[in-house]
Each structure stands twice: as C-alpha cells, then as structure tokens.
Design an enzyme around this catalytic site. Structure first.
Site, PDB file in Angstrom:
ATOM      1  N   LYS A 128       1.464  -3.389   6.481  1.00  0.00           N
ATOM      2  CA  LYS A 128       1.965  -3.330   5.115  1.00  0.00           C
ATOM      3  C   LYS A 128       3.435  -2.873   5.075  1.00  0.00           C
ATOM      4  CE  LYS A 128      -1.575  -4.696   2.649  1.00  0.00           C
ATOM      5  NZ  LYS A 128      -1.517  -5.887   1.778  1.00  0.00           N
ATOM      6  N   TYR A 150      -3.314  -1.305   9.815  1.00  0.00           N
ATOM      7  CA  TYR A 150      -3.158  -1.732   8.420  1.00  0.00           C
ATOM      8  C   TYR A 150      -1.866  -1.193   7.827  1.00  0.00           C
ATOM      9  CZ  TYR A 150      -4.031  -1.896   3.365  1.00  0.00           C
ATOM     10  OH  TYR A 150      -3.919  -2.104   2.008  1.00  0.00           O
ATOM     11  N   SER A 204       0.841  -1.207   0.000  1.00  0.00           N
ATOM     12  CA  SER A 204       0.000   0.000   0.000  1.00  0.00           C
ATOM     13  C   SER A 204       0.870   1.248   0.000  1.00  0.00           C
ATOM     14  CB  SER A 204      -0.896  -0.012   1.237  1.00  0.00           C
ATOM     15  OG  SER A 204      -1.529   1.239   1.410  1.00  0.00           O
TER      16      SER A 204
END
Length: 272
Positions: free
Chosen positions: A192, A188, A152
C-alpha cells in the site's frame, strides 16, 4: 461532477468497503450509473439485490460487471464492454485489494514469505497499475475525470517511523531470532505504500489532462480483508465499513478537491 449521470466503475464493489461505497453513492441526491466490478457476476447480482432493498428509492442505477484485476483478459473484456456501452468513464475507483500476510504463518520459511509478498504486490500494485492504464482512454473522455486509489493507514512511513504498526501488534518483539509469529501485515503495508507512490506518479502524469487523483485511507474497518473476520477485527477496534464508503463518496462528489494528489482520510490528509 458534470451534469447528467456520472459513470463510475468500482473494482471489488460487491463486498466490504466497495459495497458500502456503492451504497453511499446510491443514497446521494446526485444520480450515477455505478458499475459494480466483481470477480464473479453472481456475487455482484446478490449484492445489488441486497442494496436494492436497503436503498429502494435511489436515483442511481447499479450494473454488475465482471472484472478480475489479476487477469488481463478480464480487464480487456471489461474495458471493451464499458467502451461500447458508455464511451467514457467519469470515476475509476481502484478498490480491489488483498492481504496475504497470513501465508507467512501458514507456510513458515522462504516459500511462505515469497508467496505473501508476491501476491500482495501483484494485486495491490501491479494489477492496479494495469487496470488504471487500460481504462485511462475512457477516463480522459470525461469532462471531470476522477481517479481514486484505496490505500491504508498502515501505509504511512511517517507513522511507521514512530514505531507504530497496527492495532493487532501490541509491542516490539523480544531480542533474538527467530522472532515469534505475529500478524504485522508487513507485506500488505509495504504494497500500500507502493500504491501511494503510484498515485503520486499518476497525479503528475495526468496533471495537464485535468484528472483529479487521490489515494484514500478509509481507516481501520471491519471487512473481510485477509480472512481475519469482521468480528475479530472489531475486537481490535475496527469500525464499520460504511465509514470508508462515506469518505470515498465525498471525494467523488468534490468535497475533498482541495486535497488532490494527497492521501486523504476522515481527519484530513494522512502523513506520508
């Protein structure tokens, strides 16, 4: 990719960026055997039916395969099925991922924090590492093995150090504690970033084996990630998931071979 149909396995291939990746590969002039990984075969069957109507003249074939990367038995069963039928794997696309930061809003306090962080790392880091390790013997049977991790733009330490987080977070919170609730996606994002480190180590470990390894940052796209909803994400400026599929296809087909071992995006290489 060597001559003949390349064997590609993509996890989470029935929806979002995974779906658009399969679609992009189906539109290629190059033929592939695409194994669409899905937690439920029914979901993969429905996705393949839809893709068949969208890309009726493809040179590739798409096969559903059950895979839940948080379930070791599922991973082992999937491995045995691929090994028995194909004996190798040319491309492994670790696309399956999850965002659980919403749990911190749903369940304030320690319980919500622990659940959000544990689940984010379980799916995006631990399970992806297990999946890659189990399938490595098949990848090493390929003449042109490629290993892709979908990361991401929110994973960049360089970007975060400049004070930027996500389009959903407009400004720094005011002084004091507790801070107002916000969806900064910190669990999150952190998972990542850890995935990027995992990619770097795989690139090191597999260098002498000739495996090409990347992390791919598809951009801010309107998917079902985190359950926010595509329309809500569009209001924050998210693009169509097909943009992610196009980037992944380019990596599969060799257009980004000069960026092996890096985090690549549509503009080039994403800063660490």
């Amino acid at each position: 990719m060597a001559s003949g149909k390349g064997i590609i396995l993509i996890t989470g291939g029935n929806t979002g960026i995974g779906y658009e990746t399969v679609k992009a590969l189906m539109q290629s002039e190059k033929p592939y055997t695409i194994l669409m990984g899905s937690r439920k075969l029914e979901n993969a069957d429905n996705a393949i039916k839809q893709l068949s109507s969208e890309v009726p003249n493809t040179r590739s074939d798409v096969t559903p395969i059950q895979i839940d990367i948080v379930d070791d038995d599922s991973i082992d069963k999937c491995f045995k099925a691929v090994e028995q039928k194909y004996g190798k794997l040319d491309v492994l696309i670790n696309n399956a991922g999850a965002a659980h930061d919403g749990l911190m809003l749903q369940t304030p306090g320690a319980k919500g924090i622990r659940a959000a962080w544990d689940l984010s790392y379980s799916v995006n880091v631990t399970s992806t590492q297990v999946m890659t390790s189990v399938f490595m013997p098949l990848l090493l049977q390929s003449s042109d093995p490629r290993l892709l991790f979908i990361t991401s733009g929110l994973s960049s330490l360089n970007t975060a150090s400049s004070g930027k987080t996500s389009n959903a977070v407009r400004a720094n919170p005011p002084k004091g504690w507790p801070k107002p609730s916000e969806m900064s996606a910190i669990a999150y994002r952190s998972s990542k970033t850890a995935l990027n480190m995992m990619m770097l180590d795989w690139a090191r470990v597999l260098k002498e084996d000739g495996v090409k390894v990347w992390a791919i940052s598809p951009g801010f796209l309107a998917t079902g990630l985190a359950g926010v909803g595509a329309e809500k994400l569009k209001s924050f400026g998210a693009g169509h998931p097909s943009a992610g599929g196009d980037i992944i296809k380019k990596v599969v087909e060799g257009e980004r071979d000069g960026d092996v071992g890096q985090v690549v995006n549509k503009d080039g290489v994403q800063p660490w």
